[in-house]
Design an enzyme around this catalytic site. Structure first.
Site, PDB file in Angstrom:
ATOM      1  N   THR A  71      14.217  21.242 -11.645  1.00 48.12           N
ATOM      2  CA  THR A  71      14.831  21.018 -10.327  1.00 48.12           C
ATOM      3  C   THR A  71      16.311  20.697 -10.459  1.00 48.12           C
ATOM      4  OG1 THR A  71      12.717  20.184  -9.514  1.00 48.12           O
ATOM      5  CG2 THR A  71      14.665  19.612  -8.235  1.00 48.12           C
ATOM      6  N   HIS A 200       7.919  20.509 -19.601  1.00 52.58           N
ATOM      7  CA  HIS A 200       6.488  20.238 -19.363  1.00 52.58           C
ATOM      8  C   HIS A 200       5.695  21.485 -18.970  1.00 52.58           C
ATOM      9  CE1 HIS A 200       6.220  19.859 -14.808  1.00 52.58           C
ATOM     10  NE2 HIS A 200       7.521  19.772 -14.952  1.00 52.58           N
ATOM     11  N   CYS A 327       4.277  21.244  -6.296  1.00 51.96           N
ATOM     12  CA  CYS A 327       4.839  20.220  -5.437  1.00 51.96           C
ATOM     13  C   CYS A 327       4.020  20.046  -4.168  1.00 51.96           C
ATOM     14  CB  CYS A 327       6.267  20.562  -5.090  1.00 51.96           C
ATOM     15  SG  CYS A 327       7.164  21.012  -6.561  1.00 51.96           S
TER      16      CYS A 327
END
Ligand code: PLP
Length: 381
Positions: A71, A200, A327
């Site tokens: 992000t 990740h 998300c």
């Protein structure tokens, strides 16, 4: 049994990665900016990690900057393109990750820039002709198109989009968060200004990522402070995260073909079984096709009265998957990606299964049993 089929959201840490990180959580604790031996040791580890990553991306270490993840890197590229590189027009698509689409909306409002959304084909692929029309009709544009979509797996050709952007002097950013460590990326053969990764997603730790910034461009500091990351991003580095990320990318790259073959086989098996046992099943986007991201399969189940509950029911049964992007997983609102390709259908559950090198066939069999059980529930009258 607990089965984890949500690897596009995050992957488990590889044991080898944990092992590589541990000394940097214990005895090697020096601040990399300190000039004494403790600091020099950790600084050396950070620069070794940068070299490893650069090697895998076929770029120079100076083109790699560490961030807190995907992000932040998306934001960094987009803000730099608008504020430092003179882009007056943003081109993206409605099925980008929220880190891109929301940032594009914010930047276009803040700087009063036009935001264009490239047309998509019915299966959600970028319409390259429309992209060229948009590029030709505007001044210097900033183009942000993801390498592989995290929900439906559709991919772009970095090579072809890069060539088109070069023809119109546009700045090109691609979010490569879902493909890093899964596909070879040779930046030296691409016309690309920015791409980015999140550890990740390839069995590294959370909270760390990187951005590749092509050496031909110069941008201002994203975070001012102690001058770390060659002045781009101040703040003491996430030392153990960076070490773990480099190890994770190393492992993923060294065994890429073997891992990909395993995951493709698992995915193919699941497709065959679903088609054989659930009449009327559909696959969203291109996720079933061989040119799609091989780690992701997005299905649309036939109409049933428990469609809204499907994710929850599978979770109760021990099967973790997703109904949208990471998300919004677990959230009741529909996915903007499926909405963007008009794939949302009333009373039909859409589920994303995403695989990793650790996924086994018996886990798929377990998940298939549970999916079949719930999909069998009577359709509404
Ligand atoms: N971009 C894509 C395509 C993603 O799938 C994700 C994670 O869901 C991100 C960006 C955000 O990455 P991070 O979790 O590191 O901020």
């Amino acid at each position: 049994m607990k089965v984890y089929l949500d690897n596009a959201a995050t992957t488990p840490l590889a044991p080898e990665v944990l092992e590589a990180m541990l000394p940097y959580l214990t005895e090697n604790f020096g601040n990399p900016s300190s000039s004494h031996a403790f600091g020099r040791k950790t600084k050396t580890a950070i620069e070794a990690a940068r070299r490893t990553i650069a090697q895998h991306l076929h770029c120079t270490p100076g083109e790699i900057y560490f961030t807190s993840g995907g992000t932040e890197a998306d934001n960094l590229a987009m803000i730099a393109a608008i504020t430092d590189l003179g882009c007056k027009h943003i081109i993206t698509s409605k099925i980008e990750h929220s880190a891109v689409i929301k940032t594009a909306q914010h930047l276009s409002e803040k700087h009063q820039l036009q935001l264009s959304l490239v047309d998509l084909t019915p299966d959600g692929s970028v319409d390259m002709e429309h992209l060229e029309v948009l590029l030709a009709a505007h001044g210097r544009s900033f183009v942000s198109l993801m390498h592989a979509n995290n929900e439906i797996g559709n991919m772009i050709s970095l090579h072809d989009v890069g060539l088109l952007c070069a023809k119109y002097n546009a700045v090109f950013h691609s979010d490569t968060v879902q493909t890093m460590g899964h596909y070879p990326i040779h930046t030296d053969t691409l016309n690309i200004h920015f791409l980015n990764a999140s550890a990740h997603k390839f069995h590294g730790p959370k909270g760390v990522g990187f951005i590749y910034i092509n050496k031909s461009i110069k941008i201002n500091a994203a975070i001012t402070g102690g001058g770390q990351e060659r002045g781009l991003r101040g703040g003491t580095e996430n030392l153990y995260g960076i070490v773990g990320m480099a190890k994770a990318l190393d492992l993923a790259t060294q065994h890429m073909e073997e891992h990909a073959a395993h995951v493709r086989e698992i995915k193919q098996y699941m497709i065959q079984q679903l088609e054989a046992t659930i009449p009327g099943i559909r696959f969203n986007g291109r996720s079933k096709e061989s040119d799609a991201l091989y780690t992701v399969l997005n299905i649309n189940l036939p109409e049933s009265d428990n469609a809204d509950m499907m994710l929850f029911l599978l979770d109760l049964d021990g099967v973790a998957c997703s109904g949208g992007s990471a998300c919004s997983s677990g959230a009741s609102k529909g996915s903007h990606v499926l909405e963007g390709i008009q794939a949302l259908r009333d009373n039909c559950a859409s589920l994303r299964f995403s695989f990793s090198r650790y996924t086994t066939k018996s886990e798929i069999d377990f998940a298939l049993e549970k999916i079949k059980d719930h999909a069998r529930v009577a359709t509404p009258a």
